[in-house]
Write a protein that holds these residues in place. Sequence first.
Motif, PDB file in Angstrom:
ATOM      1  N   ASN A  65       0.829  -1.198   0.000  1.00  0.00           N
ATOM      2  CA  ASN A  65       0.000   0.000   0.000  1.00  0.00           C
ATOM      3  C   ASN A  65       0.866   1.252   0.000  1.00  0.00           C
ATOM      4  N   LYS A  66       0.210   2.396   0.016  1.00  0.00           N
ATOM      5  CA  LYS A  66       0.939   3.661  -0.058  1.00  0.00           C
ATOM      6  C   LYS A  66       1.852   3.855   1.146  1.00  0.00           C
ATOM      7  N   ASN A  67       1.412   3.440   2.329  1.00  0.00           N
ATOM      8  CA  ASN A  67       2.238   3.576   3.522  1.00  0.00           C
ATOM      9  C   ASN A  67       3.519   2.755   3.405  1.00  0.00           C
ATOM     10  N   LEU A  68       3.411   1.570   2.815  1.00  0.00           N
ATOM     11  CA  LEU A  68       4.585   0.724   2.644  1.00  0.00           C
ATOM     12  C   LEU A  68       5.570   1.359   1.660  1.00  0.00           C
ATOM     13  N   VAL A  69       5.057   1.984   0.612  1.00  0.00           N
ATOM     14  CA  VAL A  69       5.925   2.696  -0.338  1.00  0.00           C
ATOM     15  C   VAL A  69       6.705   3.784   0.387  1.00  0.00           C
ATOM     16  N   ILE A  70       6.016   4.513   1.269  1.00  0.00           N
ATOM     17  CA  ILE A  70       6.679   5.574   2.035  1.00  0.00           C
ATOM     18  C   ILE A  70       7.783   4.997   2.913  1.00  0.00           C
ATOM     19  N   ARG A  71       7.525   3.863   3.556  1.00  0.00           N
ATOM     20  CA  ARG A  71       8.524   3.249   4.435  1.00  0.00           C
ATOM     21  C   ARG A  71       9.746   2.781   3.644  1.00  0.00           C
ATOM     22  N   PHE A  72       9.524   2.226   2.466  1.00  0.00           N
ATOM     23  CA  PHE A  72      10.651   1.814   1.632  1.00  0.00           C
ATOM     24  C   PHE A  72      11.439   3.031   1.154  1.00  0.00           C
ATOM     25  N   HIS A  73      10.756   4.131   0.872  1.00  0.00           N
ATOM     26  CA  HIS A  73      11.455   5.359   0.499  1.00  0.00           C
ATOM     27  C   HIS A  73      12.306   5.857   1.661  1.00  0.00           C
ATOM     28  N   GLU A  74      11.759   5.801   2.883  1.00  0.00           N
ATOM     29  CA  GLU A  74      12.520   6.233   4.050  1.00  0.00           C
ATOM     30  C   GLU A  74      13.768   5.385   4.242  1.00  0.00           C
ATOM     31  N   LEU A  75      13.617   4.066   4.110  1.00  0.00           N
ATOM     32  CA  LEU A  75      14.774   3.180   4.251  1.00  0.00           C
ATOM     33  C   LEU A  75      15.787   3.441   3.145  1.00  0.00           C
ATOM     34  N   ARG A  76      15.324   3.646   1.932  1.00  0.00           N
ATOM     35  CA  ARG A  76      16.246   3.923   0.826  1.00  0.00           C
ATOM     36  C   ARG A  76      17.017   5.207   1.067  1.00  0.00           C
ATOM     37  N   ASP A  77      16.350   6.236   1.569  1.00  0.00           N
ATOM     38  CA  ASP A  77      17.028   7.505   1.835  1.00  0.00           C
ATOM     39  C   ASP A  77      18.153   7.319   2.851  1.00  0.00           C
ATOM     40  N   VAL A  78      17.886   6.540   3.900  1.00  0.00           N
ATOM     41  CA  VAL A  78      18.915   6.307   4.918  1.00  0.00           C
ATOM     42  C   VAL A  78      20.081   5.521   4.331  1.00  0.00           C
ATOM     43  N   ILE A  79      19.777   4.493   3.541  1.00  0.00           N
ATOM     44  CA  ILE A  79      20.837   3.677   2.942  1.00  0.00           C
ATOM     45  C   ILE A  79      21.683   4.512   1.998  1.00  0.00           C
ATOM     46  N   ARG A  80      21.055   5.360   1.196  1.00  0.00           N
ATOM     47  CA  ARG A  80      21.812   6.194   0.264  1.00  0.00           C
ATOM     48  C   ARG A  80      22.686   7.203   1.017  1.00  0.00           C
ATOM     49  N   ALA A  81      22.162   7.773   2.097  1.00  0.00           N
ATOM     50  CA  ALA A  81      22.946   8.738   2.870  1.00  0.00           C
ATOM     51  C   ALA A  81      24.150   8.063   3.522  1.00  0.00           C
ATOM     52  N   ALA A  82      23.913   6.918   4.174  1.00  0.00           N
ATOM     53  CA  ALA A  82      25.010   6.193   4.812  1.00  0.00           C
ATOM     54  C   ALA A  82      25.977   5.649   3.768  1.00  0.00           C
ATOM     55  N   GLY A  83      25.448   5.224   2.629  1.00  0.00           N
ATOM     56  CA  GLY A  83      26.301   4.718   1.560  1.00  0.00           C
ATOM     57  C   GLY A  83      27.198   5.787   0.983  1.00  0.00           C
ATOM     58  N   ALA A  84      26.674   7.001   0.829  1.00  0.00           N
ATOM     59  CA  ALA A  84      27.484   8.101   0.308  1.00  0.00           C
ATOM     60  C   ALA A  84      28.631   8.424   1.249  1.00  0.00           C
ATOM     61  N   ARG A  85      28.377   8.381   2.558  1.00  0.00           N
ATOM     62  CA  ARG A  85      29.443   8.644   3.518  1.00  0.00           C
ATOM     63  C   ARG A  85      30.487   7.528   3.473  1.00  0.00           C
TER      64      ARG A  85
END
Length: 213
Positions: A65-85
């Motif tokens: 559902n839409k809430n799950l899409v939001i949660r996956f986006h949140e996790l992706r944002d954290v992974i990309r930020a930590a990955g960039a560092r």
Amino acid sequence: MTESETMRKPPMIGDSIALDLANTHFNVRKRLFDGIESEPALASWLKDAGPRVTGGADTPDGVVNKNLVIRFHELRDVIRAAGARAADGLPPLAVEVEALNAFARSIPSSPQLLPDDEGVWHLRAHADGATPEVALAMISADMLTLLGGPRAQQLRACPAPNCPLFFLQDRPRRHWCSPACGTRARAAASYARHAQARTRPLHNPPRSVTPTT
């Protein structure tokens, strides 16, 4: 954006399921796409990821559902930020680690030795069941394992022009996320050299003047 563009498949490099989620933010012909921007797109990605997002269980099953899409986006944002560092040789921020920890401890899991596609055994977290919620926890656990182990030193941001993807430099001669990016990077460098040569001013040596008598 057309339906075909919305459902465009993001790349699956296969280095790490956490990095594959990060790489759902990808580029096609200098245009950025979100490979999990909608419920159908996320459901398709989870199906393609299969057992890799559940530590060996069946393909994730459940209502996206839409809430799950939001949660996956949140996790992706954290992974990309930590990955960039990590790609810059820096440790993750405490807020990034806590976010990953929170996703990972949302369900009970245990470490198990599981084979990859080539039959090589790896220590990975495992949880019973195959749901999108389990996938969130397993993906975050994979990123924590990556950041907390020796592979963190292999994490790279692809240096090819306009490429936002991450990969693991698991061999010295690997410099890009894919051979296609390597070809584009070399072509761009060659074009830049030729363009610089065309614009470089010509310096003619001074002509000798014979004095008149």
